[in-house]
Design an enzyme around this catalytic site. Structure first.
Site, mmCIF file in Angstrom:
data_model
loop_
_atom_site.group_PDB
_atom_site.id
_atom_site.type_symbol
_atom_site.label_atom_id
_atom_site.label_comp_id
_atom_site.label_asym_id
_atom_site.label_seq_id
_atom_site.Cartn_x
_atom_site.Cartn_y
_atom_site.Cartn_z
ATOM 1 N N HIS A 180 0.828 -1.205 0.000
ATOM 2 C CA HIS A 180 0.000 0.000 0.000
ATOM 3 C C HIS A 180 0.863 1.255 0.000
ATOM 4 O O HIS A 180 0.706 2.126 -0.839
ATOM 5 C CB HIS A 180 -0.962 0.027 1.186
ATOM 6 C CG HIS A 180 -1.982 1.109 1.059
ATOM 7 N ND1 HIS A 180 -1.707 2.413 1.413
ATOM 8 C CD2 HIS A 180 -3.242 1.092 0.578
ATOM 9 C CE1 HIS A 180 -2.769 3.145 1.162
ATOM 10 N NE2 HIS A 180 -3.715 2.373 0.650
ATOM 11 N N GLU A 210 1.229 4.255 -2.598
ATOM 12 C CA GLU A 210 1.222 5.597 -2.017
ATOM 13 C C GLU A 210 2.522 5.982 -1.306
ATOM 14 O O GLU A 210 2.516 6.846 -0.435
ATOM 15 C CB GLU A 210 0.022 5.723 -1.061
ATOM 16 C CG GLU A 210 -1.294 5.753 -1.817
ATOM 17 C CD GLU A 210 -2.514 5.678 -0.921
ATOM 18 O OE1 GLU A 210 -2.415 6.054 0.255
ATOM 19 O OE2 GLU A 210 -3.569 5.238 -1.415
ATOM 20 N N HIS A 242 -7.317 -1.470 -4.593
ATOM 21 C CA HIS A 242 -5.982 -1.199 -5.132
ATOM 22 C C HIS A 242 -5.508 -2.332 -6.054
ATOM 23 O O HIS A 242 -4.948 -2.079 -7.114
ATOM 24 C CB HIS A 242 -4.966 -0.999 -4.012
ATOM 25 C CG HIS A 242 -5.110 0.326 -3.305
ATOM 26 N ND1 HIS A 242 -5.061 1.517 -3.977
ATOM 27 C CD2 HIS A 242 -5.294 0.626 -1.997
ATOM 28 C CE1 HIS A 242 -5.214 2.507 -3.098
ATOM 29 N NE2 HIS A 242 -5.371 1.986 -1.898
#
Ligand code: CO
Length: 292
Positions: A180, A210, A242
């Site tokens: 992530h 991110e 995602h």
């Protein structure tokens, strides 16, 4: 007369010792509970990974009430709106457990890194710990919180070993993993994991959506090899939004599209980490260590 004195003496005895006993024997009615905390997912396939963890916990702790809380309010609101399903956030779930008389609560974190999400959970547990220490009704006799998957060096090595078995990399097939990522300094855990994965094969490419390493980093490194085939998998508990969109989606800027347009043959895997028994064992191991 004598009988009357006896009666008073007996009464006094029960009034003093009786209350002491009652106070001391109160915690005997132990009610244990487990709160499993996940970021959450609004897709059924994503929730399956969380459910798999829950089922393992139920099997490992028979007879103990196991509850689930999500930390993403966006996901909780979406579930309430679209599916009329209420999932509590950790503070609400813990407040309900205190209200229902649970005495010992163990919180199981399914977070990957000790980032913002985990810190928030830690703060909530600390709040309940303070209330417990002060002996308030909102507190518990005992409360614990397990560490996230990548809490330190030893974890990087263990987790890299698990990932290498699930997704073997070779000179012919590279493995690109999508974590992530976060602006939080704990994002460095992904780089720690990358270093440990390299001990198994130079063809592991750890990236994040991110944070860093980025997809650009991965593309640059891949370009200097003779690799033509890439396995693409999420390094997240669930294969949710995602994984389905940023990783394997049809848009031009998905990782799959970027790799395909650079000439690689791409094999996307839409399976969250929670769907692998070895990952769940690692999570439960950390949980057991925190409960002691
Ligand atoms: Co996100």
């Amino acid at each position: 007369m004598r009988i009357k004195y006896w009666a008073i003496a007996m009464l006094a005895f029960f009034m003093t010792c009786g209350t002491v006993w009652a106070a001391e024997t109160k915690p005997v009615s132990v009610k244990k509970g487990i709160l499993l905390v996940a970021f959450g997912s609004s897709v059924p396939e994503g929730e399956a990974a969380i459910e798999a963890v829950k089922q393992d916990v139920i099997r490992a702790y028979p007879g103990v009430d196991v509850r689930v809380a999500y930390t993403s309010r966006i996901i909780m609101r979406k579930l309430a709106r679209e599916q009329k399903r209420i999932v509590d956030e950790p503070a609400v779930a813990l407040a309900k457990m205190a209200y229902e008389g649970f005495t010992d609560v163990a919180v199981l974190s399914t977070h990957i890194i000790p980032g913002e999400e985990y810190q928030d959970l830690e703060a909530v547990v600390d709040g309940f710990r303070l209330m417990s220490e002060r002996g308030t009704k909102a507190g518990f006799r005992k409360i614990s919180l397990s560490q996230p998957l990548l809490a330190g060096e030893e974890d990087y090595a263990t987790f890299a070993g698990i990932l290498s078995e699930i997704y073997p990399a070779s000179d012919k097939r590279a493995v690109v993993l999508m974590g992530h990522g976060s602006p939080h300094f704990a994002n460095a855990a992904y780089s720690g994991l990358q270093l440990m994965l390299w001990r198994n094969s130079p063809h592991y490419y750890m990236g994040t959506v991110e944070g860093m390493p980025t997809m650009d980093d991965i593309m640059t490194r891949l370009a200097s090899t003779s690799i033509r085939t890439v396995v693409l998998a999420p390094a997240m508990l669930v294969a949710g939004d995602h994984a389905r969109n940023d990783m394997a989606g049809g848009e031009d800027d998905s990782w799959k599209s970027l790799l395909a347009s650079a000439g690689y043959s791409v094999e996307p895997v839409l399976k969250g980490l929670g769907e692998y028994p070895a990952v769940r064992r690692m999570l439960l191991g950390k949980f057991a260590a925190a409960c002691d």
